[in-house]
Design a protein around this motif. Structure first.
Motif, PDB file in Angstrom:
ATOM      1  N   MET A 268      27.494   5.081 -48.754  1.00 47.94           N
ATOM      2  CA  MET A 268      28.581   5.596 -47.934  1.00 47.94           C
ATOM      3  C   MET A 268      28.388   7.088 -47.704  1.00 47.94           C
ATOM      4  N   ALA A 269      29.040   7.610 -46.669  1.00 51.54           N
ATOM      5  CA  ALA A 269      29.003   9.054 -46.442  1.00 51.54           C
ATOM      6  C   ALA A 269      29.736   9.795 -47.559  1.00 51.54           C
ATOM      7  N   HIS A 270      30.803   9.175 -48.074  1.00 52.17           N
ATOM      8  CA  HIS A 270      31.633   9.801 -49.107  1.00 52.17           C
ATOM      9  C   HIS A 270      31.451   9.005 -50.402  1.00 52.17           C
ATOM     10  N   ASP A 271      30.412   9.304 -51.156  1.00 54.24           N
ATOM     11  CA  ASP A 271      29.973   8.428 -52.248  1.00 54.24           C
ATOM     12  C   ASP A 271      29.667   9.246 -53.506  1.00 54.24           C
ATOM     13  N   PRO A 272      30.703   9.643 -54.276  1.00 57.26           N
ATOM     14  CA  PRO A 272      30.447  10.469 -55.460  1.00 57.26           C
ATOM     15  C   PRO A 272      29.602   9.768 -56.519  1.00 57.26           C
ATOM     16  N   ALA A 273      29.735   8.433 -56.653  1.00 53.54           N
ATOM     17  CA  ALA A 273      28.936   7.713 -57.651  1.00 53.54           C
ATOM     18  C   ALA A 273      27.452   7.837 -57.345  1.00 53.54           C
ATOM     19  N   LEU A 274      27.089   7.693 -56.067  1.00 54.78           N
ATOM     20  CA  LEU A 274      25.683   7.822 -55.679  1.00 54.78           C
ATOM     21  C   LEU A 274      25.171   9.228 -55.955  1.00 54.78           C
ATOM     22  N   LEU A 275      25.959  10.246 -55.579  1.00 53.07           N
ATOM     23  CA  LEU A 275      25.470  11.615 -55.756  1.00 53.07           C
ATOM     24  C   LEU A 275      25.260  11.950 -57.221  1.00 53.07           C
ATOM     25  N   LYS A 276      26.090  11.416 -58.120  1.00 47.59           N
ATOM     26  CA  LYS A 276      25.878  11.645 -59.549  1.00 47.59           C
ATOM     27  C   LYS A 276      24.507  11.129 -59.976  1.00 47.59           C
ATOM     28  N   VAL A 277      24.136   9.944 -59.469  1.00 48.55           N
ATOM     29  CA  VAL A 277      22.845   9.352 -59.826  1.00 48.55           C
ATOM     30  C   VAL A 277      21.699  10.150 -59.209  1.00 48.55           C
ATOM     31  N   VAL A 278      21.845  10.511 -57.932  1.00 51.00           N
ATOM     32  CA  VAL A 278      20.787  11.274 -57.260  1.00 51.00           C
ATOM     33  C   VAL A 278      20.569  12.619 -57.946  1.00 51.00           C
ATOM     34  N   GLU A 279      21.657  13.289 -58.297  1.00 53.73           N
ATOM     35  CA  GLU A 279      21.544  14.584 -58.972  1.00 53.73           C
ATOM     36  C   GLU A 279      20.957  14.436 -60.373  1.00 53.73           C
ATOM     37  N   ARG A 280      21.315  13.359 -61.061  1.00 54.54           N
ATOM     38  CA  ARG A 280      20.770  13.115 -62.403  1.00 54.54           C
ATOM     39  C   ARG A 280      19.253  12.991 -62.368  1.00 54.54           C
ATOM     40  N   HIS A 281      18.741  12.400 -61.295  1.00 51.71           N
ATOM     41  CA  HIS A 281      17.300  12.209 -61.154  1.00 51.71           C
ATOM     42  C   HIS A 281      16.628  13.371 -60.413  1.00 51.71           C
ATOM     43  N   GLY A 282      17.416  14.394 -60.072  1.00 51.48           N
ATOM     44  CA  GLY A 282      16.845  15.559 -59.403  1.00 51.48           C
ATOM     45  C   GLY A 282      16.263  15.253 -58.039  1.00 51.48           C
ATOM     46  N   ARG A 283      16.942  14.354 -57.284  1.00 55.12           N
ATOM     47  CA  ARG A 283      16.362  13.908 -56.020  1.00 55.12           C
ATOM     48  C   ARG A 283      17.192  14.298 -54.795  1.00 55.12           C
ATOM     49  N   MET A 284      18.099  15.285 -54.945  1.00 55.39           N
ATOM     50  CA  MET A 284      18.716  15.836 -53.747  1.00 55.39           C
ATOM     51  C   MET A 284      17.641  16.577 -52.954  1.00 55.39           C
ATOM     52  N   ALA A 299      21.944  -0.321 -60.065  1.00 54.02           N
ATOM     53  CA  ALA A 299      22.718  -0.603 -61.273  1.00 54.02           C
ATOM     54  C   ALA A 299      23.374   0.667 -61.810  1.00 54.02           C
ATOM     55  N   GLU A 300      22.670   1.804 -61.707  1.00 50.38           N
ATOM     56  CA  GLU A 300      23.241   3.070 -62.176  1.00 50.38           C
ATOM     57  C   GLU A 300      24.458   3.464 -61.340  1.00 50.38           C
ATOM     58  N   VAL A 301      24.368   3.273 -60.019  1.00 48.26           N
ATOM     59  CA  VAL A 301      25.499   3.597 -59.150  1.00 48.26           C
ATOM     60  C   VAL A 301      26.681   2.701 -59.490  1.00 48.26           C
ATOM     61  N   LEU A 303      27.291   1.369 -62.333  1.00 50.89           N
ATOM     62  CA  LEU A 303      27.816   1.808 -63.626  1.00 50.89           C
ATOM     63  C   LEU A 303      28.693   3.051 -63.467  1.00 50.89           C
ATOM     64  N   GLU A 304      28.256   4.000 -62.637  1.00 52.09           N
ATOM     65  CA  GLU A 304      29.072   5.188 -62.385  1.00 52.09           C
ATOM     66  C   GLU A 304      30.412   4.800 -61.771  1.00 52.09           C
ATOM     67  N   PHE A 305      30.372   3.842 -60.839  1.00 53.98           N
ATOM     68  CA  PHE A 305      31.606   3.372 -60.226  1.00 53.98           C
ATOM     69  C   PHE A 305      32.509   2.720 -61.270  1.00 53.98           C
ATOM     70  N   GLU A 306      31.921   1.902 -62.149  1.00 52.60           N
ATOM     71  CA  GLU A 306      32.718   1.231 -63.176  1.00 52.60           C
ATOM     72  C   GLU A 306      33.324   2.242 -64.153  1.00 52.60           C
ATOM     73  N   LYS A 307      32.550   3.268 -64.517  1.00 52.29           N
ATOM     74  CA  LYS A 307      33.073   4.301 -65.426  1.00 52.29           C
ATOM     75  C   LYS A 307      34.259   5.003 -64.789  1.00 52.29           C
ATOM     76  N   ASP A 308      34.130   5.290 -63.491  1.00 54.17           N
ATOM     77  CA  ASP A 308      35.256   5.934 -62.789  1.00 54.17           C
ATOM     78  C   ASP A 308      36.435   4.986 -62.704  1.00 54.17           C
ATOM     79  N   ARG A 309      36.165   3.715 -62.425  1.00 55.49           N
ATOM     80  CA  ARG A 309      37.245   2.737 -62.283  1.00 55.49           C
ATOM     81  C   ARG A 309      38.018   2.576 -63.603  1.00 55.49           C
ATOM     82  N   GLU A 310      37.297   2.629 -64.736  1.00 52.72           N
ATOM     83  CA  GLU A 310      37.963   2.463 -66.030  1.00 52.72           C
ATOM     84  C   GLU A 310      38.932   3.595 -66.312  1.00 52.72           C
ATOM     85  N   GLU A 311      38.667   4.780 -65.674  1.00 53.80           N
ATOM     86  CA  GLU A 311      39.552   5.914 -65.904  1.00 53.80           C
ATOM     87  C   GLU A 311      40.889   5.760 -65.194  1.00 53.80           C
ATOM     88  N   TRP A 312      40.903   5.036 -64.059  1.00 50.90           N
ATOM     89  CA  TRP A 312      42.161   4.913 -63.325  1.00 50.90           C
ATOM     90  C   TRP A 312      42.702   3.497 -63.267  1.00 50.90           C
TER      91      TRP A 312
END
Length: 313
Positions: A268-284, A299-301, A303-312
């Motif tokens: 998605m254009a507005h995809d914080p879960a993806l950017l966390k993974v891309v930044e973690r791998h240094g691929r921006m 799978a990492e994306v 997981l990031e989405f699930e971690k965020d979902r568990e918070e709310w």
């Protein structure tokens, strides 16, 4: 007083995607590299503006994508994010930001304009073959006026007659590396892109712009109880942020069908879960994201989405 619903919006929901027709994704040895640039974004935006019944707020990007054909070197940009200088928006737009974003964190410009980000790594804006605008909202058209007039601009709808997977599209360069896709609903003429990122193993990135604003709306297939929010307009008629909510749901079902393919990752254009993974791998940018499948990023994306979902949740 009850809210009028002449368009029947309250009754709409995501159709079943499993039964949609699906054309096998085409084979080709031609690839395109995908790079993600900083296009600014939004601060502290309420989650329930994107998927109903979600508490709290979150920050999310307005990502910009550079696509480069590996054989020919030709390049496309998909979307341009937010303007680098918010003061350059027309006054009616600035007035809208002030009223619509009141109480929220607001709009964020990219730290460096897209043309300057490109030039910093040896890509001249004049070398871009075309800018594909998914749709004409302010957070996707960015600094279009900073590009020279020789750069083409693609705004839908186009001649998108053939099916690619579950979506109508056209082979942009004629070599199977990049497809422009018809993704209607959010705004008239909304476009997506399917980019072949590897051939052994086969993999594609499906860039969907604002066809979805949140993974909860399409991720296969646990969270489909979330719906796109509807709300009363100032005149008391039920409305939504989508130009055509029924078309948006139909597109989402097709996106969800594509997401079922292990060779496809939805972006998605507005995809914080993806950017966390891309930044973690240094691929921006200037790194590319073509190694997403080999690296298990889907799978990492998730997981990031699930971690965020568990918070709310």
């Amino acid at each position: 007083m009850a809210t009028a619903d002449p368009l029947g919006l309250a009754s709409l929901s995501l159709p079943q995607s499993a039964d949609l027709p699906f054309t096998a994704l085409p084979s080709s040895g031609e690839l395109a590299d995908v790079f993600i640039l900083d296009g600014g974004g939004f601060k502290s935006w309420p989650r329930n503006r994107f998927a109903d019944a979600m508490p709290g707020s979150f920050d999310f990007p307005s990502s910009v994508f550079l696509i480069k054909n590996r054989s020919t070197g030709k390049t496309l940009l998909y979307d341009l994010g937010v303007r680098s200088d918010l003061g350059k928006y027309p006054k009616p737009s600035r007035d809208y930001f002030e009223s619509a974003f009141s109480g929220f964190g607001g709009l964020m410009s990219p730290a460096v304009s897209i043309p300057d980000q490109l030039q910093a790594h040896g890509v001249e804006p004049s070398s871009i073959d075309a800018v594909v605008i998914s749709h004409t909202h302010f957070d996707h058209t960015g600094d279009l006026d900073h590009f020279p007039t020789n750069v083409g601009v693609v705004i839908g709808p186009g001649a998108l007659a053939s099916y690619v997977g579950s979506l109508r599209g056209m082979d942009w360069w004629g070599d199977g590396s990049v497809y422009i896709l018809d993704t209607p609903g959010h705004l008239p003429g909304h476009l997506g892109m399917l980019v072949r990122t590897s051939s052994t193993p086969s993999s594609f990135l499906l860039l969907v712009g604002d066809a979805s604003h949140h993974r909860a709306l399409f991720t296969c297939c646990t969270h489909t109880h979330y719906k796109i929010p509807t709300f009363p307009s100032p005149t008391g008629v039920l409305t939504s942020a989508e130009y055509n909510l029924a078309d948006t749901y139909a597109t989402l079902a097709r996106v969800q069908r594509m997401e079922r393919e292990e060779d496809v990752m939805v972006v998605m254009a507005h995809d914080p879960a993806l950017l966390k993974v891309v930044e973690r791998h240094g691929r921006m940018w200037p790194g590319n994201v073509n190694g997403w499948k080999a690296g298990g990023w889907k799978a990492e994306v998730d997981l990031e989405f699930e971690k965020d979902r568990e918070e709310w949740a």
